[in-house]
Design an enzyme around this catalytic site. Structure first.
Site, PDB file in Angstrom:
ATOM      1  N   HIS A 192      -3.748 -15.227   9.282  1.00  0.00           N
ATOM      2  CA  HIS A 192      -3.467 -13.793   9.244  1.00  0.00           C
ATOM      3  C   HIS A 192      -4.698 -12.948   8.924  1.00  0.00           C
ATOM      4  O   HIS A 192      -4.579 -11.780   8.603  1.00  0.00           O
ATOM      5  CB  HIS A 192      -2.349 -13.502   8.250  1.00  0.00           C
ATOM      6  CG  HIS A 192      -1.073 -14.221   8.582  1.00  0.00           C
ATOM      7  ND1 HIS A 192      -0.428 -14.065   9.800  1.00  0.00           N
ATOM      8  CD2 HIS A 192      -0.334 -15.107   7.895  1.00  0.00           C
ATOM      9  CE1 HIS A 192       0.656 -14.831   9.821  1.00  0.00           C
ATOM     10  NE2 HIS A 192       0.731 -15.469   8.680  1.00  0.00           N
ATOM     11  N   PRO A 198       0.749  -1.238   0.000  1.00  0.00           N
ATOM     12  CA  PRO A 198       0.000   0.000   0.000  1.00  0.00           C
ATOM     13  C   PRO A 198       0.782   1.293   0.000  1.00  0.00           C
ATOM     14  O   PRO A 198       1.261   1.725   1.036  1.00  0.00           O
ATOM     15  CB  PRO A 198      -0.777  -0.089   1.303  1.00  0.00           C
ATOM     16  CG  PRO A 198       0.054  -0.960   2.197  1.00  0.00           C
ATOM     17  CD  PRO A 198       1.124  -1.561   1.370  1.00  0.00           C
ATOM     18  N   GLU A 199       0.889   1.930  -1.119  1.00  0.00           N
ATOM     19  CA  GLU A 199       1.172   3.367  -1.146  1.00  0.00           C
ATOM     20  C   GLU A 199      -0.118   4.006  -1.642  1.00  0.00           C
ATOM     21  O   GLU A 199      -1.127   3.308  -1.785  1.00  0.00           O
ATOM     22  CB  GLU A 199       2.356   3.681  -2.069  1.00  0.00           C
ATOM     23  CG  GLU A 199       3.658   3.077  -1.563  1.00  0.00           C
ATOM     24  CD  GLU A 199       4.872   3.471  -2.417  1.00  0.00           C
ATOM     25  OE1 GLU A 199       4.932   4.622  -2.859  1.00  0.00           O
ATOM     26  OE2 GLU A 199       5.741   2.606  -2.629  1.00  0.00           O
ATOM     27  N   ARG A 259       2.297  -9.241   8.658  1.00  0.00           N
ATOM     28  CA  ARG A 259       3.278  -8.564   9.517  1.00  0.00           C
ATOM     29  C   ARG A 259       2.642  -7.748  10.641  1.00  0.00           C
ATOM     30  O   ARG A 259       3.336  -7.279  11.538  1.00  0.00           O
ATOM     31  CB  ARG A 259       4.186  -7.679   8.660  1.00  0.00           C
ATOM     32  CG  ARG A 259       5.036  -8.519   7.720  1.00  0.00           C
ATOM     33  CD  ARG A 259       5.842  -7.660   6.780  1.00  0.00           C
ATOM     34  NE  ARG A 259       6.949  -6.998   7.438  1.00  0.00           N
ATOM     35  CZ  ARG A 259       7.812  -6.219   6.796  1.00  0.00           C
ATOM     36  NH1 ARG A 259       7.676  -5.999   5.510  1.00  0.00           N
ATOM     37  NH2 ARG A 259       8.793  -5.660   7.444  1.00  0.00           N
TER      38      ARG A 259
END
Length: 292
Positions: free
Chosen positions: A97, A2-3, A116
DNA sequence: CGTACACCCTGGCCGC
DNA sequence: TGCGGCCAGGGTGTAC
């Protein structure tokens, strides 16, 4: 993934299936994300209708019918997995996750998946959003009216950091990350090592234009997909194929827009191998010939 | 104050 | 096959 372009793509995908939907079930399967989920997170969301989904910087904003806004950040590895509601049979069971589950009144269910756990969610009153800690110090939206050459020059004035680091500083301009900082500097023909304070006047104008151009192109391509990351609807963004320097160490530079424009020759490929250096602990890719 | 860096966490890949 | 080391889209807290 994600940018800014990726978050924009995700928000558009979510808006198609979630706007107007009522949250019937919210499950926080794992509350220890980058920041802990707010108190009573699931209870405060249950029964609320999602009126609108939009983006600010790299944040997803879900405007609810009670004046609250659900704020979401995908961190480095966060994804929003959409399970369509019209599918017969049972839902795919959440995996290791899948940390948060959002289920709606038409059966559409979204899993927030983040290996993460750098991503997070928060809740804030809509009226206090701009004063919220995540937003109070954010710079202008690069695709908005407040971002242009003079504004960028003003934000960079006196800054002793390399321009690459300044572009990653969300107070200067919001939403740019490592990929698009590299790509914008290459398009503008500016060295990533150049001191930010020296990017003024025409150079700042060039950089602001390059930032807008690369983000616009990336959004049109559905963002960049890395590894297994996909858009919410399962489609792959394809902007990674348009990267000119990022991840291309050793490959020939195809030429910077700015350098080609200045030379007056179209299609003048540079050919110089793309180089990699580390700035502030992060990889920078650039062309030593085109970028000065 | 501005700048520099370690760190949070997991997984994939590469070389040995 | 196994394992250590390194790398990855982000942002924050802390030490100068």
């Amino acid at each position: 993934m994600p940018e800014l372009p990726e978050v924009e793509t995700v928000c558009r995908g979510l808006a198609r299936v979630l706007e107007g939907r009522r949250l019937t079930r919210v499950e926080a399967r794992r509350p220890d994300l980058r920041f802990p989920l707010p108190k009573d997170f699931a209870a405060r969301l249950r029964g609320r209708t999602i009126e609108r989904i939009r983006r600010r910087a790299k944040y997803m904003l879900f405007e609810l019918d009670d004046g609250q806004v659900l704020i979401g950040h995908l961190g480095m590895s966060g994804r929003m997995r959409i399970m369509p509601g019209d599918r017969e049979g049972e839902l795919e069971p959440p995996g290791a996750h899948d940390h948060v589950i959002f289920a709606t009144d038409d059966g559409t269910t979204v899993y927030f998946n983040d290996a993460r756990r750098f991503g997070y969610f928060d809740l804030a009153p809509c009226t206090e959003l701009e004063a919220h800690k995540y937003f109070a110090n954010l710079g202008p939206e690069p695709l908005g009216n407040d971002f242009n050459g003079p504004a960028l020059a003003a934000a960079l004035k006196g800054k002793k950091t390399p321009i690459k680091a300044a572009l990653l500083d969300q107070r200067v301009v919001a939403g740019i990350g490592n990929i698009y900082a590299c790509e914008a500097l290459h398009r503008a023909g500016i060295s990533p090592r150049r001191l930010a304070r020296s990017v003024q006047g025409a150079r700042a104008e060039r950089l602001a234009s390059a930032v807008r151009a690369v983000l616009t192109d990336a959004i049109a391509a559905g963002g960049s997909s890395l590894r297994d990351h996909v858009q919410p609807d399962g489609e792959l963004g394809y902007f990674q194929h348009a990267w000119r320097v990022y991840g291309r160490e050793g490959a020939p530079c195809g030429g910077s827009d700015a350098v080609i424009a200045a030379s007056g020759q179209s299609g003048a490929a540079c050919g110089e191998p793309v180089r990699r250096l580390v700035q502030a602990g992060r990889s920078t890719f650039y062309c030593g010939v085109c970028q000065r």
